[in-house]
Motif scaffolding. Structure first.
Motif, PDB file in Angstrom:
ATOM      1  N   THR A 250       0.759  -1.259   0.189  1.00 35.01           N
ATOM      2  CA  THR A 250      -0.002   0.130  -0.105  1.00 35.01           C
ATOM      3  C   THR A 250       1.002   1.036   0.073  1.00 35.01           C
ATOM      4  OG1 THR A 250       0.074   0.194   2.358  1.00 35.01           O
ATOM      5  CG2 THR A 250      -1.817  -1.333   1.498  1.00 35.01           C
ATOM      6  N   ARG A 251       0.302   2.444  -0.052  1.00 38.74           N
ATOM      7  CA  ARG A 251       0.820   3.641  -0.102  1.00 38.74           C
ATOM      8  C   ARG A 251       1.687   3.731   1.218  1.00 38.74           C
ATOM      9  NH1 ARG A 251       1.470   8.345   1.977  1.00 38.74           N
ATOM     10  NH2 ARG A 251       1.820  10.295   0.809  1.00 38.74           N
ATOM     11  N   ASP A 252       0.920   3.467   2.272  1.00 38.44           N
ATOM     12  CA  ASP A 252       1.576   3.739   3.560  1.00 38.44           C
ATOM     13  C   ASP A 252       2.869   2.795   3.778  1.00 38.44           C
ATOM     14  OD1 ASP A 252      -0.368   5.568   4.338  1.00 38.44           O
ATOM     15  OD2 ASP A 252      -1.655   4.112   5.559  1.00 38.44           O
ATOM     16  N   GLU A 255       5.589   4.636   1.871  1.00 38.46           N
ATOM     17  CA  GLU A 255       6.184   5.565   2.667  1.00 38.46           C
ATOM     18  C   GLU A 255       6.964   5.271   4.025  1.00 38.46           C
ATOM     19  OE1 GLU A 255       3.841   9.803   3.849  1.00 38.46           O
ATOM     20  OE2 GLU A 255       3.098   8.123   4.882  1.00 38.46           O
ATOM     21  N   TYR A 270       7.595   1.285  -9.761  1.00 36.34           N
ATOM     22  CA  TYR A 270       6.359   1.578  -9.953  1.00 36.34           C
ATOM     23  C   TYR A 270       5.485   0.543 -10.667  1.00 36.34           C
ATOM     24  CZ  TYR A 270       2.334   4.742 -10.874  1.00 36.34           C
ATOM     25  OH  TYR A 270       0.888   5.202 -10.850  1.00 36.34           O
ATOM     26  N   LEU A 275       0.425  -2.768  -7.702  1.00 31.81           N
ATOM     27  CA  LEU A 275      -0.400  -1.852  -6.595  1.00 31.81           C
ATOM     28  C   LEU A 275      -1.886  -1.789  -7.117  1.00 31.81           C
ATOM     29  CD1 LEU A 275       2.459   0.847  -7.047  1.00 31.81           C
ATOM     30  CD2 LEU A 275       1.656  -0.461  -4.829  1.00 31.81           C
ATOM     31  N   ASN A 281      -5.776   1.345  -3.482  1.00 34.84           N
ATOM     32  CA  ASN A 281      -4.432   2.101  -3.896  1.00 34.84           C
ATOM     33  C   ASN A 281      -4.899   2.927  -5.128  1.00 34.84           C
ATOM     34  OD1 ASN A 281      -2.402   1.125  -2.466  1.00 34.84           O
ATOM     35  ND2 ASN A 281      -1.847  -0.679  -3.495  1.00 34.84           N
ATOM     36  N   GLU A 285      -2.042   8.699  -7.160  1.00 35.43           N
ATOM     37  CA  GLU A 285      -1.953   9.436  -6.107  1.00 35.43           C
ATOM     38  C   GLU A 285      -0.486   8.912  -5.319  1.00 35.43           C
ATOM     39  OE1 GLU A 285      -1.083  10.577  -1.613  1.00 35.43           O
ATOM     40  OE2 GLU A 285      -1.503   8.324  -2.595  1.00 35.43           O
ATOM     41  N   ILE A 286      -0.253   7.463  -5.522  1.00 33.59           N
ATOM     42  CA  ILE A 286       1.051   6.941  -5.320  1.00 33.59           C
ATOM     43  C   ILE A 286       2.412   7.633  -6.388  1.00 33.59           C
ATOM     44  CG2 ILE A 286       2.472   4.864  -5.273  1.00 33.59           C
ATOM     45  CD1 ILE A 286      -0.274   3.484  -4.519  1.00 33.59           C
ATOM     46  N   SER A 289       2.946  10.935  -5.096  1.00 34.78           N
ATOM     47  CA  SER A 289       3.367  10.989  -3.603  1.00 34.78           C
ATOM     48  C   SER A 289       5.184  10.589  -3.805  1.00 34.78           C
ATOM     49  CB  SER A 289       2.973  10.005  -2.710  1.00 34.78           C
ATOM     50  OG  SER A 289       1.547  10.649  -2.642  1.00 34.78           O
TER      51      SER A 289
END
Length: 386
Positions: A250-252, A255, A270, A275, A281, A285-286, A289
């Motif tokens: 996930t994005r989290d 990060e 990527y 994803l 997801n 946005e990913i 970011s």
């Protein structure tokens, strides 16, 4: 984008001469013959690099420099394997290969339940079906406590499947899932798989994430000094399987990895397919970011269904907003003054190639189609952002 294709080395069905005719400039490959954990020597890297360059191509990305299971578990000889990884990165840097892709998925690199799901066009695509996977887990592998990892309705459907599935279909399901095991040409048995799973019994999500950050804290500074960019591949699929944790889903998750080891060389592959298989997801946005830490692009798309099934779609169709993704990538490359390596990840298997011994997802016609569509999309969008 620097257009590339994956090549599995001298044993690949496709030759470098054939791949070059696709119109690519780069090759994505690895020294698959070297056992996981051993050092890649400078001579071995240069020999493969010279073979690629002899065909007028560049070795754009190493995919993958695999991470030994001991490193993921922080057990056994993991410290030795980390030092070996560092030495390989130094040698890769000396040979001038700029990007190394890798993953941190325990045991299974990827999972599909069907390699020959027929799409509406009559071609064959990769598919994941949670009911078939639960059937494998519960009734073929017979993993202890597997019931707690599957929803009640999925278990009920798996029990119904048990009543109608043939022995041939069971064998094919077993083979399909185990293709995600490194070295899966071996004759794996349920006993062997259960033994490997047992070695992860005390590794939960928190511990695996801790081990990943510890590994990156050691190797990312070496990569940075060697002029090599690390690109971690997201989990495929992006959720736990067989009770094994996943920490790049996930994005989290991303990060956390990038913030804990805040070094430019510590970056992301990527992959819009992996994803994009997670319903929460947001691919755009990913991309926004983590745009400064994206070092490699896998462009493909999937179609997700409400029942948890997902399958490969055409590269410009499916759930991924590919036109907007490619446009944002072009803007990103413009900002960075850099062309990012991209490969059309996966591709359907055209019926006329059904008898060829391709690696799952790596047929020639399917990837040619994806590459042509992505190249056309890129060229068209370039005119809109000048």
């Amino acid at each position: 984008m620097t257009q590339t294709m994956r090549w599995y080395g001298p044993n690949d069905v496709l030759s470098l001469k054939e791949l070059k005719q696709a119109g690519i400039s780069g090759i994505v490959t690895a020294l698959h013959e070297i056992p996981v954990g051993e050092i890649w020597s400078k001579n071995a890297i240069l020999e493969r690099k010279s073979a690629i360059e002899a065909h007028g191509l560049q070795w754009s990305v190493i995919e993958s420099l695999p991470v030994h299971e001991d490193i993921k578990k922080a057990s056994g000889n993991y410290k030795v394997y980390i030092e070996n990884y560092k030495e390989s990165l130094k040698n890769i840097g000396k040979c001038g290969i700029p990007v190394v892709a890798y993953n941190f998925m325990p045991i299974l690199d990827w999972v599909r339940t069907e390699h020959y799901a027929e799409n509406e066009e009559g071609a064959f695509v990769l598919e994941y079906d949670p009911v078939k996977f639960a059937f494998f887990d519960l009734f073929l592998l017979k993993r202890p406590s597997a019931e707690k990892d599957h929803a009640e309705d999925v278990i009920s459907a798996a029990k119904q499947l048990q009543k109608q599935i043939s022995e041939e279909e069971k064998a094919e399901l077993f083979r399909s899932i185990l293709l995600g095991l490194p070295g899966s040409t071996e004759n794996f048995t349920p006993e062997v798989i259960l033994e490997q799973l047992e070695s992860y019994r005390h590794i939960n999500e928190e511990k695996l994430r801790e081990n990943l950050v510890s590994f990156l804290s050691e190797v990312a500074p070496v990569a940075e000094e060697a002029g090599v960019q690390l690109a971690i591949h997201p989990d495929d699929p992006p959720f736990p399987v067989l009770g094994l944790p996943r920490v790049v889903s996930t994005r989290d998750d991303i990060e956390h990895i990038l913030e804990k080891v805040d070094i430019k060389a510590n970056g992301l592959c990527y992959c819009t397919g992996s994803l994009g298989s997670h319903p929460k997801n947001d691919l755009l946005e990913i991309l926004e970011s983590f745009k400064d830490r994206i070092h490699f692009l896998h462009l493909r798309s999937v179609r997700k269904e409400a029942n948890g099934v997902f399958r490969e779609s055409n590269h410009l169709d499916g759930d991924a907003p590919m036109s907007r993704i490619v446009k944002n990538i072009l803007l990103l490359m413009q900002q960075r003054g850099q062309s990012l390596p991209m490969r059309p990840d996966h591709g359907y298997l055209h019926s006329m190639e059904r008898d060829k011994k391709y690696y799952a997802g790596y047929s020639y016609i399917g990837r040619l189609k994806g590459l042509a569509e992505l190249r056309g999309l890129e060229k068209g969008l370039e005119e809109t952002i000048k």
